[in-house]
Design a protein around this motif. Structure first.
Motif, PDB file in Angstrom:
ATOM      1  N   ASP A  76       0.831  -1.220   0.000  1.00 42.46           N
ATOM      2  CA  ASP A  76       0.000   0.000   0.000  1.00 42.46           C
ATOM      3  C   ASP A  76       0.860   1.262   0.000  1.00 42.46           C
ATOM      4  O   ASP A  76       0.438   2.306  -0.508  1.00 42.46           O
ATOM      5  N   ARG A 330      -6.326  -4.876  -3.138  1.00 38.61           N
ATOM      6  CA  ARG A 330      -5.229  -3.917  -2.916  1.00 38.61           C
ATOM      7  C   ARG A 330      -3.951  -4.392  -3.595  1.00 38.61           C
ATOM      8  O   ARG A 330      -3.192  -3.607  -4.172  1.00 38.61           O
ATOM      9  N   ASN A 334      -1.895  -2.327  -6.558  1.00 38.95           N
ATOM     10  CA  ASN A 334      -0.566  -1.771  -6.295  1.00 38.95           C
ATOM     11  C   ASN A 334       0.592  -2.540  -6.917  1.00 38.95           C
ATOM     12  O   ASN A 334       1.606  -1.947  -7.272  1.00 38.95           O
TER      13      ASN A 334
END
Length: 393
Positions: A76, A330, A334
């Motif tokens: 993240d 996520r 990413n």
């Protein structure tokens, strides 16, 4: 175990070598992470009511919970992690491993006794001391990383040494570990606290080896000798040698050969019967590692296998499905997308001139002198305060 008191020595003598900052400051960097050290920390830290997390069938899941969510936190923040697992330990390390096993066996006995008669705090303390990373822990974390699309490699021996090779070759920016001996293996940059939880609020420590050596006024061999004298995994420490004494001895006698000669004549310190410091030095200078261009050191980040993650974490290990799917999303966002490159990636570092090195040394000496002056003033004020008669009622 790492190197005893090394961070203290660096902080006091090479303060410019240590930078602290938030995890987001590492955005856009590839980092090689000491996997076994991380898993060990997960098993200790990821707990509920003082016990390791377990699923409904009684299987420990602390290591998987830590690996999944701490890796997500790094991703993240724009970091591309590569995990490096320990291989077989060097033969010289067998003594230290035997001692660890003995300590854990004793802790296990104390833990059982504390459960019968002790307080909750005693149970928790001894429980943490019994923790060890097993082959099953490693295998499950490797399976999880594969499903997450995060690469890992297995080192021939010490993970820290292999991380250092990758960092020196520029394949990653830094090696990440809590063990300070990562610097002894010649990693140009060491990151500490990278795999800590966000709740701990610990700043990331970024330690630069070249500045460490400048501040200590040592070459790499002398630095290794200092680390061995401080106490490492390969040889027993010398009784009575603390950090200040170790630093003074290496500075005065230049290397361990000189220090050993001094011990033989002064009789002030006694070396352990078996103290193969030259073998230990060689393990730091020439560890068994794979070259950075070896096929095993080729790695890439892939899209996560969402169905595989659901099967493993949710169906087999009892994780919450919504959280796992959210984590997978996520990862997809990413790791798959191209990350913004850092400016430092476009430039090669320029070696410092003699004048620049002299200037850095002067600034470092001035900082140390100022720090000692402040400590002296504080000590004098404390002494004066103690000497002042107390007012009577």
């Amino acid at each position: 175990m790492g190197i005893k008191h090394l961070f203290q020595i660096i902080s006091e003598n090479s303060p410019d070598a240590v930078k602290t900052g938030e995890i987001k400051n590492q955005f856009g960097r590839k980092v090689a992470i000491d996997a076994s050290m991380s898993i060990y920390s997960f098993l200790i830290a990821v707990r509920s009511d003082g016990q390791q997390l377990m699923n409904e069938t009684g299987e420990t899941t602390s290591h998987l919970m830590g690996m999944f969510y701490r890796t997500l936190r790094m991703v993240d923040n724009g970091i591309k992690p590569l995990y490096v697992f320990d291989g077989a330990p060097p033969k010289l390390k067998s003594g230290e491993l035997a001692k660890r096993f003995q300590r854990k066996s004793e802790a296990q006995e104390s833990h059982e006794e504390a459960k019968e008669t002790g307080t909750a705090e005693e149970v928790e303390k001894f429980s943490r001391r019994t923790v060890r990373v097993t082959r099953e822990h490693n295998a499950e974390c490797q399976r999880l990383l594969t499903l997450m699309g995060v690469p890992y490699i297995i080192a021939p021996t010490e993970a820290e040494a292999q991380c250092a090779v990758l960092a020196r070759a520029g394949k990653v920016y830094a090696a990440a570990s809590e063990d300070m001996d990562t610097l002894t293996f010649d990693s140009p940059v060491l990151l500490r606290h990278l795999t800590f939880s966000e709740q701990r609020k610990e700043p990331i420590q970024e330690i630069h080896l070249d500045r460490v050596l400048e501040g200590l006024q040592m070459d790499r061999k002398q630095f290794i000798d200092l680390c061995i004298l401080l106490g490492c995994d390969y040889v027993d420490p010398v009784k009575g040698i603390g950090p200040s004494t170790a630093l003074k001895l290496i500075r005065e006698h230049k290397d361990l050969e000189g220090v050993v000669k001094h011990f033989e004549t002064s009789k002030k310190y006694t070396l352990p019967e078996d103290w193969p410091y030259q073998d230990a030095r060689l393990l730091f200078l020439e560890p068994e590692v794979r070259d950075a261009d070896h096929p095993d050191c080729n790695f890439k980040w892939d899209a996560p296998d969402v169905d595989g993650l659901i099967k493993f974490l949710v169906e087999e290990k009892g994780f919450n499905e919504d959280r796992v799917r959210s984590g997978a999303a996520r990862l997809q966002k990413n790791l798959k997308s191209a990350q913004q490159s850092r400016l430092e990636g476009f430039f090669k570092p320029v070696p410092k001139t003699a004048e620049e090195q002299a200037s850095l040394k002067r600034k470092n000496d001035e900082k140390l002198a100022d720090k000692k002056k402040k400590q002296k003033v504080a000590a004098q004020e404390k002494k004066a305060a103690k000497a002042k008669p107390r007012a009577t009622a």
